[in-house]
Design a protein around this motif. Structure first.
Motif, short mmCIF file in Angstrom:
data_model
loop_
_atom_site.label_atom_id
_atom_site.label_comp_id
_atom_site.label_asym_id
_atom_site.label_seq_id
_atom_site.Cartn_x
_atom_site.Cartn_y
_atom_site.Cartn_z
N THR A 40 0.89 -1.19 0.09
CA THR A 40 0.12 0.19 -0.05
C THR A 40 0.82 1.23 0.05
O THR A 40 0.63 2.06 -0.81
N LEU A 41 2.08 1.26 0.81
CA LEU A 41 2.76 2.42 0.93
C LEU A 41 3.51 2.63 -0.36
O LEU A 41 3.67 3.76 -0.92
N ARG A 42 3.88 1.51 -1.01
CA ARG A 42 4.58 1.81 -2.38
C ARG A 42 3.70 2.40 -3.41
O ARG A 42 4.16 3.28 -4.17
N GLU A 43 2.52 1.94 -3.25
CA GLU A 43 1.33 2.25 -4.23
C GLU A 43 1.29 3.84 -3.95
O GLU A 43 1.12 4.67 -5.05
N GLN A 44 1.17 4.11 -2.65
CA GLN A 44 0.80 5.75 -2.49
C GLN A 44 1.99 6.53 -3.03
O GLN A 44 2.05 7.56 -3.63
N HIS A 45 3.41 5.93 -2.68
CA HIS A 45 4.64 6.56 -3.00
C HIS A 45 4.80 6.99 -4.28
O HIS A 45 5.03 7.92 -4.92
N THR A 46 4.51 5.65 -5.04
CA THR A 46 4.35 5.74 -6.76
C THR A 46 3.45 6.92 -7.24
O THR A 46 4.05 7.85 -8.01
N GLU A 47 2.27 6.89 -6.86
CA GLU A 47 1.48 7.89 -7.04
C GLU A 47 1.79 9.35 -6.90
O GLU A 47 1.71 10.18 -7.68
N THR A 48 2.38 9.52 -5.65
CA THR A 48 2.94 10.96 -4.97
C THR A 48 4.13 11.23 -6.15
O THR A 48 4.20 12.30 -6.62
N LEU A 49 4.97 10.19 -6.43
CA LEU A 49 6.10 10.53 -7.21
C LEU A 49 5.77 10.90 -8.62
O LEU A 49 6.33 11.90 -9.14
N GLU A 50 4.73 10.29 -9.30
CA GLU A 50 4.35 10.39 -10.48
C GLU A 50 4.00 11.81 -10.58
O GLU A 50 3.96 12.67 -11.49
N LEU A 51 2.90 12.16 -9.61
CA LEU A 51 2.74 13.75 -9.36
C LEU A 51 3.57 14.65 -9.53
O LEU A 51 3.63 15.63 -10.11
N GLU A 52 4.65 14.41 -8.54
CA GLU A 52 5.51 15.25 -8.48
C GLU A 52 6.56 15.53 -9.77
O GLU A 52 6.86 16.55 -10.22
N LEU A 53 6.77 14.49 -10.66
CA LEU A 53 7.20 14.34 -11.85
C LEU A 53 6.59 15.01 -12.88
O LEU A 53 7.16 15.85 -13.69
N HIS A 54 5.13 14.90 -12.75
CA HIS A 54 4.33 15.60 -13.82
C HIS A 54 4.53 17.21 -13.40
O HIS A 54 4.66 18.02 -14.40
N LEU A 55 4.46 17.49 -12.23
CA LEU A 55 4.63 18.99 -11.91
C LEU A 55 5.89 19.49 -12.20
O LEU A 55 6.04 20.46 -12.65
N ALA A 56 6.80 18.85 -12.05
CA ALA A 56 8.36 19.06 -12.23
C ALA A 56 8.54 19.52 -13.67
O ALA A 56 9.33 20.22 -14.30
N GLY A 57 7.70 18.65 -14.83
CA GLY A 57 7.85 18.87 -16.19
C GLY A 57 6.96 19.97 -16.58
O GLY A 57 7.40 20.42 -17.81
N SER A 58 6.25 20.36 -15.70
CA SER A 58 5.35 21.61 -16.38
C SER A 58 6.38 22.98 -16.65
O SER A 58 7.07 23.23 -15.70
N PRO A 59 6.18 23.85 -17.78
CA PRO A 59 6.92 24.90 -17.79
C PRO A 59 6.80 25.93 -16.82
O PRO A 59 5.59 26.30 -16.60
N GLU A 60 7.71 26.41 -16.01
CA GLU A 60 7.55 27.55 -15.39
C GLU A 60 8.90 28.52 -15.48
O GLU A 60 9.89 28.09 -16.07
N PRO A 61 8.67 29.69 -15.54
CA PRO A 61 9.51 30.95 -15.70
C PRO A 61 10.76 30.48 -14.87
O PRO A 61 10.64 30.12 -13.60
N ALA A 62 12.06 30.54 -15.20
CA ALA A 62 13.20 30.30 -14.54
C ALA A 62 13.48 31.20 -13.40
O ALA A 62 14.00 30.80 -12.25
N LEU A 63 13.28 32.47 -13.67
CA LEU A 63 13.32 33.59 -12.86
C LEU A 63 11.91 34.10 -12.37
O LEU A 63 11.72 35.27 -12.75
N ALA A 64 11.24 33.63 -11.63
CA ALA A 64 9.82 33.90 -11.35
C ALA A 64 10.01 34.87 -10.24
O ALA A 64 10.73 34.94 -9.16
#
Length: 64
Positions: A40-64
């Protein structure tokens, strides 16, 4: 008399075997519970990691 002593020792040994078998059953159940919790914890961790990777891949200004 020797047979009586051996019978008595065999009975005590048998009681110990029952106690040991009960303890092994209890520990196996506990291991199964812990393995399920890990899954269960691995599944939750995987979901959290996927969300973080998705958010990290979204374009943001470098100097905000």
């Amino acid at each position: 008399m020797a047979r009586a002593l051996l019978g008595h020792v065999g009975t005590v040994g048998n009681a110990n075997q029952h106690a040991l078998a009960h303890e092994v059953m209890r520990l196996r159940r506990r291991v199964a519970e812990l393995e399920a919790e890990i899954a269960t914890l691995r599944e939750q961790h995987t979901e959290t990691l996927e969300l973080e990777l998705h958010l990290a891949g979204s374009p943001e200004p470098a100097l905000a």
